[in-house]
Design a protein around this motif. Structure first.
Motif, short mmCIF file in Angstrom:
data_model
loop_
_atom_site.label_atom_id
_atom_site.label_comp_id
_atom_site.label_asym_id
_atom_site.label_seq_id
_atom_site.Cartn_x
_atom_site.Cartn_y
_atom_site.Cartn_z
N MET A 1 0.91 -1.32 0.07
CA MET A 1 -0.03 -0.10 0.04
C MET A 1 1.01 1.26 -0.07
N LYS A 2 0.54 2.12 -0.87
CA LYS A 2 1.17 3.31 -1.00
C LYS A 2 1.23 4.32 0.41
N LYS A 3 2.27 4.66 0.76
CA LYS A 3 2.53 5.41 1.97
C LYS A 3 1.85 6.98 1.79
N LYS A 4 1.28 7.36 2.74
CA LYS A 4 0.62 8.82 2.57
C LYS A 4 1.71 9.57 2.77
N LYS A 5 1.86 10.80 2.15
CA LYS A 5 2.92 11.75 2.07
C LYS A 5 2.53 13.06 3.11
N ILE A 6 3.67 13.43 3.88
CA ILE A 6 3.52 14.33 4.62
C ILE A 6 4.72 15.40 4.33
N ILE A 7 4.25 16.67 4.17
CA ILE A 7 5.17 17.89 4.27
C ILE A 7 5.28 18.38 5.38
N ARG A 8 6.63 18.58 6.03
CA ARG A 8 6.74 19.23 7.39
C ARG A 8 7.71 20.58 6.94
N SER A 9 7.20 21.40 7.51
CA SER A 9 7.97 22.96 7.19
C SER A 9 8.17 23.81 8.24
N SER A 10 9.31 24.41 8.33
CA SER A 10 9.43 25.58 9.15
C SER A 10 10.32 26.56 8.43
N THR A 11 10.24 27.90 9.11
CA THR A 11 10.93 29.21 8.14
C THR A 11 12.29 28.76 7.96
N ILE A 12 12.94 28.49 8.89
CA ILE A 12 14.49 28.05 8.92
C ILE A 12 14.85 26.71 9.12
N PRO A 13 15.65 26.27 8.37
CA PRO A 13 15.92 24.70 8.73
C PRO A 13 16.42 24.34 10.04
N GLN A 14 17.14 25.41 10.83
CA GLN A 14 17.55 25.10 12.36
C GLN A 14 16.31 24.62 13.13
N SER A 15 15.00 25.17 12.79
CA SER A 15 14.01 24.99 13.64
C SER A 15 13.66 23.19 13.39
N LEU A 16 13.58 22.95 12.19
CA LEU A 16 13.52 21.54 11.98
C LEU A 16 14.41 20.43 12.42
N ALA A 17 15.71 21.02 12.47
CA ALA A 17 16.77 20.10 13.04
C ALA A 17 16.51 20.21 14.60
N THR A 18 16.18 21.10 15.14
CA THR A 18 15.77 21.04 16.58
C THR A 18 14.64 20.53 17.06
N PHE A 19 13.70 20.97 16.38
CA PHE A 19 12.23 20.13 16.99
C PHE A 19 11.84 18.93 16.39
N CYS A 20 12.47 18.51 15.25
CA CYS A 20 12.07 17.46 14.72
C CYS A 20 13.26 16.32 14.73
N ASN A 21 14.33 16.33 15.41
CA ASN A 21 15.34 15.77 15.67
C ASN A 21 15.03 14.37 15.66
N GLY A 22 15.30 13.20 14.99
CA GLY A 22 14.78 11.89 15.05
C GLY A 22 13.37 11.85 14.82
N LEU A 23 12.43 12.65 14.66
CA LEU A 23 11.04 12.41 14.56
C LEU A 23 10.79 12.13 13.28
N LEU A 24 11.57 12.86 12.14
CA LEU A 24 11.14 12.67 10.86
C LEU A 24 11.37 11.43 10.21
N LYS A 25 12.75 10.74 10.87
CA LYS A 25 12.99 9.45 10.43
C LYS A 25 12.28 8.51 11.12
N GLU A 26 11.72 8.84 12.24
CA GLU A 26 10.42 7.68 12.90
C GLU A 26 9.25 7.85 12.08
N LEU A 27 8.83 8.89 11.75
CA LEU A 27 7.60 8.97 10.81
C LEU A 27 7.91 8.32 9.44
N SER A 28 9.10 8.30 8.73
CA SER A 28 9.06 7.85 7.74
C SER A 28 8.88 6.27 7.53
#
Length: 374
Positions: A1-28
């Motif tokens: 079954m095809k995975k559903k697609k999620i876009i996660r976004s922040s204004t600057i990439p430091q915010s993604l690196a800080t708030f989503c550290n490890g999270l995006l890998k788990e979501l994948s």
């Protein structure tokens, strides 16, 4: 079954690196995850560390009408090309751009997390503009996540939105890794009493009041020290010239700049002091608590949801130099009360903000809104 697609976004990439550290890998493991932010080395770092595809869309942190319209156009093109099942933004400008672009591109699920509100401390025309942009963000979103009950109440009481909004868990969106942030099992390697502040060295963090209160305390008690951990942002929100002169003079104040690992500074302190004017949910206060530090914080959103006055710290009014001075003096002069608060600090953090629990609340939310087609 095809995975559903999620876009996660922040204004600057430091915010993604800080708030989503490890999270995006788990979501994948369950979703196709795409990270979208302004270009930079940190966005490349997100791609490497999280193992997700990234897309660069330049976004200004502050209002810049022409550049903001360019960002909206580019983000709309990304949404049209990617056709995500959900876009989830955080930070103000990414929220405005992503929610509008998502609405125009008919992305079915448009989620924005408010990690803090800027307008409560603004005045005049700037306040009205900021409130209007948050209203527009909410109008274009299908789901709104406030980081904490204080942010939720502000959004509702000021009529920014009338949509149903929900705080996930106890409010924090990052959570704390208790294996990483933990007491070192040793007493601070200094004589006297050390306060630590961790955050940006800017006016809105209460640095002017903190330095003035400490200067008064230091004139009475020479064995006190203040360590400032964080970067200055003189082009955005500078401290006063008098404050800067006092920091540069030293004499009990040590400014160590931005640090990739703040744990040694927590470990070598007796208490944390964080007199910010506004926050969404200050992670540094949670980090300090996990390290076993009692905290002095101001009576603002987020901070008052972490600190229980008299149990794991003390709450003082914002922008009140005198109250801050008295709280700091009480900490120094009453070691038994300080030790009792320190004993409670980690336990309270563990119950509410442990990272696994915080992330499970987000996963449950995703499962709930993505399980059916809209």
């Amino acid at each position: 079954m095809k995975k559903k697609k999620i876009i996660r976004s922040s204004t600057i990439p430091q915010s993604l690196a800080t708030f989503c550290n490890g999270l995006l890998k788990e979501l994948s493991s369950e979703y196709e995850v795409v990270a979208v932010s302004s270009p930079g080395e940190d966005l490349d770092k997100v791609a490497r560390q999280e193992g997700v595809r990234t897309i660069a869309v330049p976004m200004e942190r502050h209002i810049s009408l022409l550049n903001d319209l360019r960002s909206l156009w580019k983000m709309w093109r990304v949404m049209r090309r990617e056709r995500p099942d959900m876009v989830h933004s955080m930070t103000p400008k990414a929220g405005l751009v992503c929610m509008m672009a998502g609405w125009l591109a008919r992305v079915p699920r448009r989620v924005h997390t408010f990690t803090g509100l800027v307008w409560p401390t603004a005045t005049g025309l700037k306040r009205r503009i900021l409130m209007a942009t948050d209203w527009l963000t909410c109008a274009c979103a299908t789901h709104i996540i406030p980081e904490g009950e204080g942010v939720k109440n502000d959004l509702l009481s000021h009529h920014i939105t009338r949509k149903p909004i929900k705080v996930l868990g106890y409010g924090n969106v990052r959570g704390i890794d208790l294996d990483y942030y933990k007491p070192q099992g040793e007493t601070p390697s200094h004589s006297g009493f050390t306060f630590v502040f961790v955050g940006r060295i800017v006016r809105d963090k209460g640095i002017n009041e903190l330095v003035a209160a400490f200067d008064r305390l230091h004139s009475e008690l020479e064995n006190v020290k203040l360590v400032l951990v964080g970067r200055r942002e003189d082009n955005l929100d500078p401290v006063s010239p008098a404050t800067l002169d006092r920091i540069n003079r030293g004499d009990g104040i040590e400014a160590v700049g931005n640090q990739s690992d703040t744990r040694p500074f927590y470990s070598n302190a007796d208490a944390m002091v964080f007199p910010s004017y506004r926050e969404g949910f200050p992670n540094v206060v949670i980090e300090a608590g996990a390290m076993g530090l009692p905290c002095i914080v101001t009576d603002i959103n987020g901070s008052r949801e972490i600190i229980i006055d008299g149990k794991n710290g003390v709450i003082v009014p914002p922008k009140d130099q005198d109250a801050l001075y008295h709280a700091m003096k009480e900490f120094v002069e009453h070691p038994d009360a300080l030790a009792a608060m320190a004993a409670n600090a980690r336990e309270l953090v563990a119950k509410r903000f442990e990272q696994g629990y915080v992330r499970q609340c987000l996963y449950d939310f995703y499962h709930d809104i993505l399980k059916d087609s809209i």
